[in-house]
Motif scaffolding. Structure first.
Motif, short mmCIF file in Angstrom:
data_model
loop_
_atom_site.label_atom_id
_atom_site.label_comp_id
_atom_site.label_asym_id
_atom_site.label_seq_id
_atom_site.Cartn_x
_atom_site.Cartn_y
_atom_site.Cartn_z
N ALA A 5 -32.12 64.32 51.00
CA ALA A 5 -33.40 64.44 50.28
C ALA A 5 -33.69 65.90 49.95
CB ALA A 5 -34.52 63.84 51.12
N LYS A 6 -33.44 66.81 50.87
CA LYS A 6 -33.65 68.23 50.61
C LYS A 6 -32.74 68.73 49.49
CE LYS A 6 -35.36 70.12 54.95
NZ LYS A 6 -35.09 71.05 56.05
N LYS A 7 -31.48 68.28 49.53
CA LYS A 7 -30.52 68.70 48.51
C LYS A 7 -30.96 68.21 47.13
CE LYS A 7 -25.64 68.33 47.32
NZ LYS A 7 -24.35 67.73 47.67
N ASN A 10 -34.07 70.19 45.99
CA ASN A 10 -33.72 71.53 45.54
C ASN A 10 -33.04 71.50 44.17
OD1 ASN A 10 -34.78 72.88 47.71
ND2 ASN A 10 -32.87 72.85 48.88
N GLU A 11 -32.16 70.52 43.96
CA GLU A 11 -31.49 70.41 42.66
C GLU A 11 -32.49 70.09 41.55
OE1 GLU A 11 -28.52 70.77 40.03
OE2 GLU A 11 -28.32 71.13 42.19
N ASN A 12 -33.41 69.20 41.86
CA ASN A 12 -34.43 68.85 40.87
C ASN A 12 -35.33 70.04 40.58
OD1 ASN A 12 -36.05 67.42 39.15
ND2 ASN A 12 -37.23 66.43 40.77
#
Length: 55
Positions: A5-7, A10-12
């Protein structure tokens, strides 16, 4: 699961920041140009109605 979810978050966020910089560069500058033009037009029209011995 939290790492995934963090990844994704961050990408979004990174993609959104890229997009927003492009939007503000183009549309914000165009809006500023139109606002300055409108202000100059208003000032030119206001100068016609001002008396010559205002000061």
């Amino acid at each position: 699961m939290r790492e995934l979810a963090k990844k994704r978050l961050n990408e979004n966020l990174r993609q959104s920041v890229k997009y927003l910089t492009l939007v503000f560069n183009d549309f914000f500058i165009l809006a500023l140009i139109f606002l300055v033009g409108a202000l100059m037009f208003w000032y030119a029209e206001a100068m016609k109605t001002m008396p010559t011995n205002l000061w």
